[in-house]
Design an enzyme around this catalytic site. Structure first.
Site, PDB file in Angstrom:
ATOM      1  N   CYS A 128      -9.743  -1.415  -4.306  1.00  0.00           N
ATOM      2  CA  CYS A 128      -8.842   0.385  -5.030  1.00  0.00           C
ATOM      3  C   CYS A 128     -10.085   0.341  -5.986  1.00  0.00           C
ATOM      4  O   CYS A 128      -9.387   1.749  -6.389  1.00  0.00           O
ATOM      5  CB  CYS A 128      -7.771  -0.156  -5.052  1.00  0.00           C
ATOM      6  SG  CYS A 128      -7.263  -1.158  -5.996  1.00  0.00           S
ATOM      7  N   GLN A 156       1.392  -1.537  -0.118  1.00  0.00           N
ATOM      8  CA  GLN A 156      -0.447  -0.308   0.094  1.00  0.00           C
ATOM      9  C   GLN A 156       0.892   0.929   0.145  1.00  0.00           C
ATOM     10  O   GLN A 156       1.955   1.385   0.552  1.00  0.00           O
ATOM     11  CB  GLN A 156      -0.702  -0.421   1.324  1.00  0.00           C
ATOM     12  CG  GLN A 156      -1.504  -0.934   1.278  1.00  0.00           C
ATOM     13  CD  GLN A 156      -3.211  -0.836   0.270  1.00  0.00           C
ATOM     14  OE1 GLN A 156      -3.205   0.440  -0.383  1.00  0.00           O
ATOM     15  NE2 GLN A 156      -3.826  -1.495  -0.723  1.00  0.00           N
ATOM     16  N   ASP A 202      -8.372  -8.871  -1.423  1.00  0.00           N
ATOM     17  CA  ASP A 202      -7.693  -7.866  -1.269  1.00  0.00           C
ATOM     18  C   ASP A 202      -7.433  -8.020  -3.083  1.00  0.00           C
ATOM     19  O   ASP A 202      -5.902  -8.145  -3.490  1.00  0.00           O
ATOM     20  CB  ASP A 202      -6.311  -7.763  -0.733  1.00  0.00           C
ATOM     21  CG  ASP A 202      -6.241  -6.087  -0.790  1.00  0.00           C
ATOM     22  OD1 ASP A 202      -6.846  -5.772  -2.091  1.00  0.00           O
ATOM     23  OD2 ASP A 202      -4.962  -5.989  -0.463  1.00  0.00           O
ATOM     24  N   TYR A 220      -5.161 -13.784  -2.892  1.00  0.00           N
ATOM     25  CA  TYR A 220      -4.091 -12.322  -3.262  1.00  0.00           C
ATOM     26  C   TYR A 220      -4.015 -10.932  -2.311  1.00  0.00           C
ATOM     27  O   TYR A 220      -3.259 -10.301  -1.476  1.00  0.00           O
ATOM     28  CB  TYR A 220      -5.573 -11.067  -3.663  1.00  0.00           C
ATOM     29  CG  TYR A 220      -5.675 -11.799  -5.097  1.00  0.00           C
ATOM     30  CD1 TYR A 220      -5.592 -11.775  -6.562  1.00  0.00           C
ATOM     31  CD2 TYR A 220      -7.490 -11.840  -4.635  1.00  0.00           C
ATOM     32  CE1 TYR A 220      -6.659 -12.478  -7.287  1.00  0.00           C
ATOM     33  CE2 TYR A 220      -8.306 -12.338  -5.559  1.00  0.00           C
ATOM     34  CZ  TYR A 220      -8.348 -12.396  -6.615  1.00  0.00           C
ATOM     35  OH  TYR A 220      -8.712 -12.985  -8.058  1.00  0.00           O
TER      36      TYR A 220
END
Length: 460
Positions: A416, A289, A389, A322
């Site tokens: 995201c 991130q 994710d 993931y």
């Protein structure tokens, strides 16, 4: 009428028969992707660098006669929104950039909007995507996009990126691409990046022979890594010369963006990240991130959702899909203890190797490298919870089908991208699942991006 400017159409900056022409439009509602919708003479135009309610002059950048819609950048504001502010970064200021004959750099397309309005626009996009693609009319917690990291950045939304990607001009200068363009704009700062990245002063280094530069400067202050993607034929001596222009405590490596192969030039080929009481090795351009406060925010939200619902506890059986270098896996292992189990699945071989190193001391964790849907078929279990994710493209219909077939008690979905997230939520809802919890975070201030964490549960 659309007026032609003195600039030649299709000049390095646009495509289509009308590129380079200008029009005056009223800016309509925000849309997913960092632009707003406007209409001119019956044509839909996706306008960047405007704010809903403004009257602006735009320059067409993609404008084929047969296209369903055109794209444009604002070059002059005729009637401004009260939420318009001076852009914090000149190369990304559309009016200023076009005034110098070139498009603005990408990556700060909301920098002309007050932060509170940025977040309300992102909330509108999230709500619209979930309503249109998933049939969700009422969002849990209202769908408001929450500020993150204000204690670190002073509330200005700057200095949060611990990772940054740059291009290189033909003359060897550090630069960034304009949106949807091959045009590279030289830069001498990156205000969204941390001081550790800007402090490298990469713009002062001759980068001839390099096509791309990736920088990782961990938020914990550990050793930064500069990755150089060399052009074909670039010699090792050229890479060493670039490394010599950087501080001694900076690692430098060569990397191939297509294969993810990393070769040491100086120092380490990895960085050490920290989050939620754990340290993580992340090799090369492996995923992490980019907001300094994102790992803690996301881990905290996921564990809160699962623990509050009774899905994460000592002895629980969970999977981290993931999984990357193991950000969530490590915290899940703590929660389930040695009587539980964690299946950690990652597709990228290099990142999966990192996860093995990061979690070698957790016997309750099984790390598997491969495609999520294949691994779930091979390793059916009675899962208490799954953590999902995926990359920006989302999980997709096939993976969602496998997740549902695994019959977990709950799924925590980290996303995201509101469009792919809403599409996947739609697949879950078609199978009778509910969107039980939802929080959205502004992990990318001054851009159109946002991050969501959702809790999905089987319908009763």
């Amino acid at each position: 009428m659309i007026a032609r400017t003195s600039t030649t159409p299709n000049q390095t900056t646009g495509t289509g028969g009308h590129a380079g022409e200008e029009a005056v439009v009223d800016v309509g509602p925000v849309a997913h992707g960092g632009h707003c919708v406007a209409r001119h003479e019956g044509r839909v135009i996706f306008v960047r660098h405007g704010i809903p309610g403004e009257k602006v002059r735009v320059r067409l950048t993609d404008a084929e006669d047969k296209a369903k819609f055109w794209r444009a950048d604002v070059v002059e504001v005729l009637e401004a929104s009260p939420d318009r502010v001076e852009h914090f970064w000149r190369p990304a200021d559309s009016g200023r950039a076009w005034g110098h004959g070139h498009p603005p750099v990408g990556g700060a397309e909301f920098g002309h909007i007050a932060l509170t309005r940025q977040r309300s626009l992102k909330s509108e996009v999230l709500a619209e995507q979930l309503r249109r693609l998933a049939g969700v009319e009422h969002l849990p917690s209202g769908g408001a996009v929450e500020a993150v990291g204000e204690a670190s950045d002073g509330g200005d939304g700057l200095g949060w990126r611990t990772r940054a990607s740059f291009s290189v001009t033909p003359g060897g200068k550090l630069g960034m691409h304009a949106h949807r363009s091959g045009h590279i704009v030289p830069v001498r700062e990156m205000p969204l990046a941390t001081g550790a990245i800007n402090g490298l002063r990469l713009w002062d280094i001759d980068l001839q022979g390099i096509e791309r530069v990736e920088v990782a400067a961990p938020g914990n202050g550990s050793r930064p890594l500069v990755l150089l993607a060399p052009a074909p034929g670039t010699k090792a001596k050229r890479l060493s010369a670039i490394a010599a222009g950087l501080p001694d405590d900076v690692s430098v490596a060569a990397f191939d963006p297509t294969t993810e192969d990393v070769q040491q030039v100086r120092g380490r080929t990895w960085v050490q990240e920290s989050a939620a009481g754990h340290d993580y090795r992340v090799t090369g351009a492996g995923f992490w991130q980019i907001h300094r406060d994102a790992p803690g925010t996301l881990v905290g939200t996921v564990t809160e959702f699962l623990q509050t619902g009774g899905f994460l506890h000592a002895g629980a059986v969970v999977a981290d899909l993931y999984a990357g270098a193991g950000l969530f896996t490590a915290v899940l292992a703590d929660a389930v203890g040695e009587t539980g189990s964690v299946l950690s699945v990652e597709g990228a071989p290099g990142t999966s190797r990192d996860a093995r190193k990061n979690l070698h001391g957790a016997p309750q964790v099984e790390i598997v490298q491969g495609r999520v849907e294949r691994i779930l078929r091979q390793k059916p279990r009675n899962f208490d919870a799954l953590i999902l994710d995926p990359p920006r493209a989302g999980a997709g219909k096939a993976v969602v089908g496998q997740l549902i077939a695994a019959q977990p008690r709950a799924i925590a979905y980290v996303s995201c991208d509101p469009a792919s997230f809403a599409r996947d939520v739609g697949y879950f809802r078609q199978a009778g699942w509910d969107l039980a919890e939802l929080r959205a975070f502004d992990l990318y201030p001054h851009t159109h991006h946002l991050e969501t964490v959702a809790l999905l549960t089987p319908g009763q």
